[in-house]
Design an enzyme around this catalytic site. Structure first.
Site, mmCIF file in Angstrom:
data_model
loop_
_atom_site.group_PDB
_atom_site.id
_atom_site.type_symbol
_atom_site.label_atom_id
_atom_site.label_comp_id
_atom_site.label_asym_id
_atom_site.label_seq_id
_atom_site.Cartn_x
_atom_site.Cartn_y
_atom_site.Cartn_z
ATOM 1 N N MET A 82 0.527 -0.838 0.294
ATOM 2 C CA MET A 82 -0.187 0.145 0.107
ATOM 3 C C MET A 82 1.131 1.344 -0.076
ATOM 4 O O MET A 82 2.368 1.026 -0.123
ATOM 5 C CB MET A 82 -0.974 -0.155 1.324
ATOM 6 C CG MET A 82 -2.107 -1.584 1.148
ATOM 7 S SD MET A 82 -3.053 -1.197 2.757
ATOM 8 C CE MET A 82 -3.922 0.340 2.722
ATOM 9 N N HIS A 83 0.626 2.532 0.370
ATOM 10 C CA HIS A 83 0.783 4.049 -0.032
ATOM 11 C C HIS A 83 2.097 4.744 -0.445
ATOM 12 O O HIS A 83 1.811 5.394 -1.300
ATOM 13 C CB HIS A 83 1.432 3.481 1.880
ATOM 14 C CG HIS A 83 0.763 3.082 2.644
ATOM 15 N ND1 HIS A 83 -1.010 3.490 3.280
ATOM 16 C CD2 HIS A 83 1.066 2.205 4.093
ATOM 17 C CE1 HIS A 83 -1.461 3.394 4.365
ATOM 18 N NE2 HIS A 83 -0.086 1.546 4.533
ATOM 19 N N ASP A 241 -2.495 -5.263 -0.030
ATOM 20 C CA ASP A 241 -2.257 -6.454 0.770
ATOM 21 C C ASP A 241 -2.955 -6.626 1.718
ATOM 22 O O ASP A 241 -3.289 -8.480 1.576
ATOM 23 C CB ASP A 241 -0.963 -6.180 1.075
ATOM 24 C CG ASP A 241 -0.139 -5.516 1.571
ATOM 25 O OD1 ASP A 241 -0.958 -4.541 2.502
ATOM 26 O OD2 ASP A 241 1.567 -5.278 2.007
#
Ligand code: ADP
Length: 491
Positions: A82-83, A241
């Site tokens: 992520m991110h 995830d």
């Protein structure tokens, strides 16, 4: 030909693809690795072209295995770290390497965000405060630190969404990953344009939000031909995830009470919920789940990572099993020794990158078994601290134990008694790629909802007998230890 869903997980160390049948059996797997770049201390980046190359290799290998087995792919679902931020210019070319989820360059950008949108307001709207790893602070950082790159940037995509764009030519995201950007309104499950505009950013930088099981587009003909995959294969948005792994484990917001505890390098408690009600202080994360609901997430940064460090540095050559055996001969409470597992600072529920680890209460009578047992107990109590913030917000009846540390029954008995919750084991080991494949099956129309797909694919869990020890006095002692390390700054 029998239908299968492909799931592809874009991880930090590599890319993994699996294919599963409609009832959740894995029939093929392939993987490839790529480098992690650390151009400066605290910076972590990857070249998006490495992801694309790995996807080409992995999909090609998987397609071959599927042909040999006479399996027919019906969709590709994606999941990923992520991110991260993939910055694209007007021609959709990558502007610079993508900073990742664990990149730490954005402290000033986070302060800027919380100056523009009060922290409490930000938590109520997005589920989280401004967190250094999130994507939005990366964009604010780019504007300040690399204005020429910012001026070129026309789109910003999460890692897996960039891969979907390369595969299909279409840009989209979905709620579970997008809620880790820092600008998604949880209630709406869509962009919070007031936040974006308060920061002077253009909402058009972000792609449209579609459901996690929604189809982003069709696999481009050039990919289909080169890899031997069907023309027009739908590519499904998928999940971040953590949410992807949870879908694979059968954790749905429609079935309250069931979550997971992971004893991986970091320790993670994941619990689905139907309501977007965050902890008002933002001590644990609240993100969208990939099934239309939400999930809480609490992270203790060095869980099995503490055990790995201890074994490598202080007991090299000793197996985990031997260490566990020694620890088992020591009584609960480790004869007064406590371990603080803050070797990498802490995330939840005490966001403090400068917190450090310690053993406390040592005497000449203690040996290695005490150090080990105290370490296992310390990690368990740090997870208990996460759980205590979560429990008033969501029902938790039992947790699936996953991650490398869950190989030890002994450690699980310690964790179960520290959390005062029954734990269960699952045969699932595929991680987020499995959830991505399940979302692919829904996107291809084999199931009418994510929950229906979960019912059809979730295997039986086996409960681990709970140990009914009273851990309250040990928890209180652990908390005194925490106060001691919070009051001690070595630097
Ligand atoms: P990651 O989060 O990096 O994917 P894993 O979930 O694979 O990590 O877990 C790896 C960790 O599991 C190791 O660091 C180690 O501490 C722990 N581990 C591995 N084997 C055992 C074991 N037999 N007993 C207890 N812990 C173990």
């Amino acid at each position: 030909m029998k239908p299968v869903g492909i799931g592809m997980d874009l991880g930090t160390s590599g890319l993994k693809a699996i294919a599963i049948t409609a009832d959740g059996q894995t029939v093929a797997e392939a993987s490839a690795t790529y480098p992690l770049l650390t151009p400066r201390p605290g910076w972590t980046e990857q070249n998006p072209s490495d992801w694309v190359e790995a996807a080409h290799q992995v999909l090609g290998e998987l397609a071959q295995k599927l042909q040999q087995g006479n399996w027919e792919p019906v969709a590709i679902g994606l999941s990923g770290q992520m991110h991260g931020a993939t910055f694209l210019d007007k021609q959709d070319q990558v502007v610079r390497p993508a900073p990742l989820w664990n990149d730490q360059r954005t402290a000033q950008a986070c302060a800027e965000i919380e100056a523009a949108i009060p922290r409490r307001d930000l938590i109520q709207r997005t589920g989280n405060p401004a967190v250094t790893g999130f994507q939005l602070p990366k964009l604010v950082w780019l504007r300040q630190a690399e204005p020429e790159h910012f001026a070129q940037t026309a789109h910003v995509l999460l890692p897996k969404d960039y891969l979907a764009y390369v595969l299909t030519g279409q840009m989209a995201t979905e709620p579970s990953d997008a809620s880790g950007i820092g600008a998604l309104n949880l209630g709406l499950q869509d962009w919070d344009t007031e936040i974006i505009q308060a920061l002077g950013l253009n909402p058009a930088l972000f792609p449209p939000v579609i459901p996690s099981h929604g189809v982003v587009g069709s696999l481009k003909a050039e990919w289909a031909q080169a890899l031997g995959l069907p023309q027009g294969l739908p590519v499904v948005a998928g999940a971040g995830d953590n949410a992807g792994a949870a879908i694979g484990l059968g954790l749905s917001s429609a079935r309250p009470g069931r979550g997971s505890v992971s004893l991986g390098t970091s320790g993670v408690i994941f619990v689905p919920t139907q309501k977007p009600t965050p902890d008002p202080e933002g001590r644990i994360h609240l993100f969208c789940h990939a099934d239309g609901g939400y999930h809480f997430l609490g992270v203790t940064l060095a869980a099995a990572g503490s055990l790995q460090w201890y074994r490598d540095k202080l007991a090299p050559g000793v197996s985990f099993e031997e260490l566990m055996e020694e620890a088992q001969s020591v009584p609960p409470g480790s004869d007064g020794v406590v371990f603080m597992p803050y070797l990498a600072g802490e995330r939840s529920p005490y966001l403090d990158p400068d917190l450090r680890g310690a053993w406390l209460g040592l005497s000449l009578a203690h040996g290695r078994g005490h150090l080990t047992r105290a370490l296992l107990e310390g990690v368990a109590f740090s997870l208990r601290d996460v759980l205590e913030v979560m429990q008033p917000l969501v029902r938790i009846d039992r947790l699936l134990a996953i991650g490398g540390g869950a190989r030890s029954d002994f450690w699980l008995s310690i964790v179960g008694s520290a959390l005062a919750l029954p734990l269960a084991r699952t045969p699932i080991e595929e991680g987020p790629a499995r959830g991505a494949a399940i979302l692919g099956l829904v996107g291809a129309g084999l199931y009418t909802s994510v929950d229906e797909a979960i019912s059809a694919t979730a295997p039986q869990d086996s409960e681990i007998g709970a140990t009914a020890t009273n851990s309250q006095p040990l928890l209180e002692r652990y908390r005194r230890g925490l106060q001691a390390v919070q009051g001690f700054k070595g630097k």
